[in-house]
Motif scaffolding. Sequence first.
Motif, short mmCIF file in Angstrom:
data_model
loop_
_atom_site.label_atom_id
_atom_site.label_comp_id
_atom_site.label_asym_id
_atom_site.label_seq_id
_atom_site.Cartn_x
_atom_site.Cartn_y
_atom_site.Cartn_z
N SER A 148 0.82 -1.22 0.00
CA SER A 148 0.00 0.00 0.00
C SER A 148 0.85 1.27 0.00
O SER A 148 0.31 2.37 -0.13
CB SER A 148 -0.92 0.01 1.22
N GLY A 149 2.16 1.11 0.17
CA GLY A 149 3.04 2.28 0.23
C GLY A 149 3.15 2.89 1.61
O GLY A 149 3.82 3.92 1.78
N ALA A 150 2.53 2.26 2.61
CA ALA A 150 2.59 2.81 3.97
C ALA A 150 3.94 2.50 4.63
O ALA A 150 4.44 3.30 5.42
CB ALA A 150 1.46 2.24 4.81
N PHE A 151 4.51 1.34 4.33
CA PHE A 151 5.80 0.94 4.90
C PHE A 151 6.86 0.95 3.80
O PHE A 151 6.59 0.58 2.66
CB PHE A 151 5.74 -0.46 5.50
N ARG A 152 8.07 1.34 4.16
CA ARG A 152 9.15 1.36 3.18
C ARG A 152 9.68 -0.06 2.95
O ARG A 152 9.52 -0.95 3.81
CB ARG A 152 10.27 2.28 3.65
N PRO A 153 10.33 -0.31 1.82
CA PRO A 153 10.89 -1.63 1.55
C PRO A 153 12.19 -1.85 2.31
O PRO A 153 12.69 -0.94 2.99
CB PRO A 153 11.15 -1.58 0.03
N GLY A 154 12.72 -3.06 2.19
CA GLY A 154 14.01 -3.36 2.79
C GLY A 154 13.96 -3.76 4.24
O GLY A 154 14.99 -3.75 4.93
N ILE A 155 12.77 -4.10 4.75
CA ILE A 155 12.60 -4.51 6.15
C ILE A 155 11.94 -5.89 6.17
O ILE A 155 10.94 -6.12 5.47
CB ILE A 155 11.73 -3.51 6.92
N SER A 156 12.49 -6.80 6.95
CA SER A 156 11.93 -8.14 7.05
C SER A 156 11.26 -8.36 8.40
O SER A 156 11.44 -7.58 9.34
CB SER A 156 13.03 -9.19 6.86
N ALA A 157 10.53 -9.46 8.50
CA ALA A 157 9.90 -9.84 9.77
C ALA A 157 10.96 -10.08 10.84
O ALA A 157 10.76 -9.72 12.01
CB ALA A 157 9.03 -11.08 9.57
N ASN A 158 12.09 -10.69 10.48
CA ASN A 158 13.17 -10.90 11.44
C ASN A 158 13.68 -9.58 11.99
O ASN A 158 13.94 -9.44 13.20
CB ASN A 158 14.33 -11.66 10.79
N ASP A 159 13.87 -8.60 11.10
CA ASP A 159 14.33 -7.27 11.54
C ASP A 159 13.40 -6.71 12.60
O ASP A 159 13.84 -6.24 13.66
CB ASP A 159 14.37 -6.29 10.35
N LEU A 160 12.10 -6.77 12.30
CA LEU A 160 11.12 -6.17 13.21
C LEU A 160 11.03 -6.91 14.52
O LEU A 160 10.97 -6.30 15.59
CB LEU A 160 9.74 -6.14 12.53
N TYR A 161 11.00 -8.25 14.46
CA TYR A 161 10.85 -9.02 15.70
C TYR A 161 12.03 -8.77 16.64
O TYR A 161 11.85 -8.57 17.84
CB TYR A 161 10.73 -10.51 15.38
N LEU A 162 13.24 -8.75 16.08
CA LEU A 162 14.41 -8.52 16.92
C LEU A 162 14.45 -7.09 17.44
O LEU A 162 14.88 -6.84 18.57
CB LEU A 162 15.68 -8.84 16.14
N LEU A 163 13.98 -6.14 16.65
CA LEU A 163 13.92 -4.75 17.11
C LEU A 163 12.94 -4.62 18.27
O LEU A 163 13.26 -4.03 19.32
CB LEU A 163 13.49 -3.85 15.96
N ILE A 164 11.75 -5.19 18.12
CA ILE A 164 10.72 -5.09 19.16
C ILE A 164 11.17 -5.79 20.44
O ILE A 164 11.10 -5.23 21.54
CB ILE A 164 9.39 -5.69 18.66
N THR A 165 11.66 -7.03 20.30
CA THR A 165 12.00 -7.80 21.50
C THR A 165 13.23 -7.24 22.21
O THR A 165 13.31 -7.28 23.44
CB THR A 165 12.21 -9.28 21.15
N SER A 166 14.19 -6.73 21.46
CA SER A 166 15.38 -6.19 22.11
C SER A 166 15.04 -4.98 22.96
O SER A 166 15.59 -4.80 24.06
CB SER A 166 16.44 -5.82 21.08
#
Length: 246
Positions: A148-166
């Motif tokens: 939808s163009g709301a989120f930029r490319p180049g980000i994976s689920a692993n990136d996000l999960y580790l960012l949130i949990t850290s």
Amino acid sequence: MTTNDHVDAPANVTVEEVIGIAIAQFAADGYDGTKIENISRESGMSKRMIHYHFGDKKGLYLQSLEAALDKLQPPFDQLVIDSAVPVEGMRKLVDSLFELFMKNQDALRMIVEENSHPVIDAAEHPAIADLSGVMLHLNRLLMLGQDSGAFRPGISANDLYLLITSMTLLPVTTQNITQNLFSVDLSSPDNVRGLHRLIVDMVLAFLTSNIPDSGHQSYLEEDMSESKTDSSASIYDDGGTDDIFS
């Protein structure tokens, strides 16, 4: 029979209760410092029955570690996309993960202890926990937002999960040093709420910023030697899971 070996354990002592006590003791004292005798005394289950259910101390540790990881997985109904707005869906997921982490701090401490002083051989136990549900949900939210163009490319689920949990580990892993260096008590109710806002804003800003596309698909690389079951095609596949995510 030793004085610590209570043969007649109360009928209402469950395996789950013993695991809960074991998680707290492994988190506080580590594997080496935790004694079956102490878990038996606190739970009311005899050492004989603990050995019957878990085999030995390492068996109890493994089941406790699995239970600790399971406590940090969002319930099924929170892994349902109930909004066409990807930002709102991501906010709800971050909320859910943060609340789980704050409510299960002994589980977090045990996981941190295992990372610091490993007991489990990863080669022997390659799949201690199943993260497929939350990772699939993150992938769907990412694709919804990126399409939808709301989120930029180049980000994976692993990136996000580790960012949130850290970030959600901070009140557990850095509380003493943060208090000492900055006079900030990360465990106070006001600061827990503030950290919650910080994590939500950080994740959403990370996803929606206008940072130029680096050309990479992810910040982190996966070990491609392992078989992967969640391809982009399977994420969009209707095969029997439409009702879960619709």
